[in-house]
Design an enzyme around this catalytic site. Structure first.
Site, PDB file in Angstrom:
ATOM      1  N   GLY A  40       0.828  -1.196   0.000  1.00 12.17           N
ATOM      2  CA  GLY A  40       0.000   0.000   0.000  1.00 12.17           C
ATOM      3  C   GLY A  40       0.864   1.247   0.000  1.00 12.17           C
ATOM      4  O   GLY A  40       2.029   1.221   0.396  1.00 12.17           O
ATOM      5  N   GLY A  95       0.218  -4.959   0.967  1.00 11.23           N
ATOM      6  CA  GLY A  95      -1.086  -4.838   0.323  1.00 11.23           C
ATOM      7  C   GLY A  95      -1.199  -5.636  -0.959  1.00 11.23           C
ATOM      8  O   GLY A  95      -2.300  -6.034  -1.348  1.00 11.23           O
ATOM      9  N   GLU A 133       6.120  -5.526   7.325  1.00 11.48           N
ATOM     10  CA  GLU A 133       5.542  -4.432   8.115  1.00 11.48           C
ATOM     11  C   GLU A 133       6.192  -4.209   9.471  1.00 11.48           C
ATOM     12  O   GLU A 133       6.226  -3.071   9.958  1.00 11.48           O
ATOM     13  CB  GLU A 133       4.036  -4.668   8.293  1.00 11.48           C
ATOM     14  CG  GLU A 133       3.204  -4.460   7.043  1.00 11.48           C
ATOM     15  CD  GLU A 133       3.179  -5.681   6.136  1.00 11.48           C
ATOM     16  OE1 GLU A 133       2.493  -5.627   5.098  1.00 11.48           O
ATOM     17  OE2 GLU A 133       3.842  -6.687   6.456  1.00 11.48           O
ATOM     18  N   ASP A 162      -0.925  -6.939   7.928  1.00  9.33           N
ATOM     19  CA  ASP A 162      -2.376  -6.745   7.985  1.00  9.33           C
ATOM     20  C   ASP A 162      -3.012  -7.345   6.733  1.00  9.33           C
ATOM     21  O   ASP A 162      -2.667  -8.449   6.362  1.00  9.33           O
ATOM     22  CB  ASP A 162      -2.705  -5.250   8.152  1.00  9.33           C
ATOM     23  CG  ASP A 162      -2.099  -4.394   7.048  1.00  9.33           C
ATOM     24  OD1 ASP A 162      -1.119  -4.818   6.414  1.00  9.33           O
ATOM     25  OD2 ASP A 162      -2.617  -3.285   6.814  1.00  9.33           O
TER      26      ASP A 162
END
Length: 383
Positions: free
Chosen positions: A73, A122, A145, A153
């Site tokens: 992302g 992402g 991350e 996530d």
């Protein structure tokens, strides 16, 4: 019916090739390694919902333009919003992204993702939840991350917890990079195809006129190869991975790895120790709790919990490691983040539990996932 942008333009972040019953969706930010912007996520969500309701669409093919499928992302924009006091803009980004992940995980039609290149963060969320994940000799996968002060996530507590043994803890905590053969071996990928075969495979897939997954699988099987797992892969020593990463706490995991390393230094064990020692202590602890809870939850529950967690990260009331990690890794690139708290023993259970609680904020609500009438279609859901 035609969807999206069909012309090849550097200004179009999503391109669509309409082949009657097959829609090919192309992530088109090659200079940014196809990092997902809010605009891209919004358009992907719109497209996937439209395709699901269009009886003429039998298959959705997703790939990236350039040397990456998707490197994650666009978190740099999210951090900029935080610095300007607009953490809720970041929350909107993750909200839409997690809804997209959920739509993909419960999709009624086959999704084929061609992961020919970099797949991180992402990018994993936009592909691993789908039924078919094709990797090549060029594929590089990671969930990095914890080195950024965030945590894996996009439903990672669901799909990583379903990997064999405690391999998911290893991948998520250390941010280690996996190649195509390793992704196939552990179940993150469903097929391995050499990149030179992709044009022929795509051409045949674009002629599909029924949405039968078995038929699609037969087509892909014509082009698959059986790759060789590299000798130094941690997956070859899953018994050691399980021994270390099944420990109850991050401190115990690190201690177990150091004991193993004392007997045979070097290789993946040393690399794992180094990664754990340089990652955000807070990120490590909240992800370990997250993946352990994820083992007992469905994909929707995982995404709802992760949304609470990410909102707490964005607010920065316990730790501002996300902003600091992005500064050190993405902005200044000094690769020397100053974590706070700076040690694992300073991150208490109460601090960790805070990330799993409801956010006390004006106009804040839990993630609301769309009602779905079907069971998860993803192969991961069957593991």
């Amino acid at each position: 019916m035609a969807y999206g942008k069909t012309a090849s333009s550097e200004f179009d972040q999503i391109l669509v090739q309409d082949k009657q019953s097959v829609q090919t969706v192309i992530l088109n930010r090659p200079k940014q390694l196809n990092a997902l912007s809010y605009q891209m996520i919004s358009q992907l969500l719109e497209l996937f919902q439209a395709y699901e309701n269009d009886s003429s669409v039998k298959l959705v093919l997703l790939k990236g333009n350039g040397r990456a499928f998707c490197a994650g992302g666009d978190v740099a924009t999210v951090v900029r919003d935080i610095s300007e006091g607009n953490w809720k803009l970041g929350a909107n980004f993750f909200e839409k992204e997690f809804i997209l992940n959920y739509i993909m995980a419960t999709y009624r039609k086959p999704q084929v993702s061609i992961l020919n290149g970099i797949v991180m963060g992402g990018g994993a969320g936009a592909s691993i939840h789908g039924r078919f994940r094709i990797v090549t000799e060029n594929t590089v996968f990671a969930m990095p991350e914890t080195a950024l002060g965030l945590f894996p996530d996009v439903g990672a507590s669901y799909f990583l917890s379903r990997l064999p043994g405690f391999f998911g803890e290893y991948v998520g905590l250390t941010g280690t990079r996996l190649d195509g053969p390793e992704m196939l071996a552990c179940g993150l990928a469903t097929h391995f195809v050499h990149s030179k075969q992709l044009p022929l495979l795509e051409k045949e897939l674009c002629e599909v006129n029924i949405d039968d997954p078995l038929n699609i699988c037969k087509i892909i099987d014509k082009y698959v190869e059986v790759p060789i797992l590299k000798e130094k892969s941690a997956y070859r020593e899953l018994h050691i991975v399980d021994k270390c990463f099944s420990c109850r706490t991050v401190e115990d995991i690190l201690s177990s790895l150091e004991n193993e390393n004392a007997e045979r230094s070097g290789g993946w064990i040393s690399a794992a120790i180094e990664s754990l020692k340089t990652a955000s202590p807070t990120s490590l602890k909240i992800f370990l709790k997250s993946i352990r809870e994820g083992r007992l939850q469905g994909v929707g529950q995982c995404l709802m919990r992760e949304y609470r967690m990410v909102c707490h990260v964005l607010r920065g009331q316990v730790s501002r490691d996300f902003s600091e990690g992005c500064r050190a890794i993405l902005v200044d690139k000094d690769k020397n983040p100053k974590w706070s708290p700076c040690r694992l023993d300073l991150v208490t259970d109460d601090m960790v539990d805070h990330y799993f609680s409801r956010v006390n904020g004006e106009e804040w609500t839990d993630l609301k996932l769309p009602a779905r009438s079907n069971l998860p279609a993803s192969a991961m859901a069957k593991l």
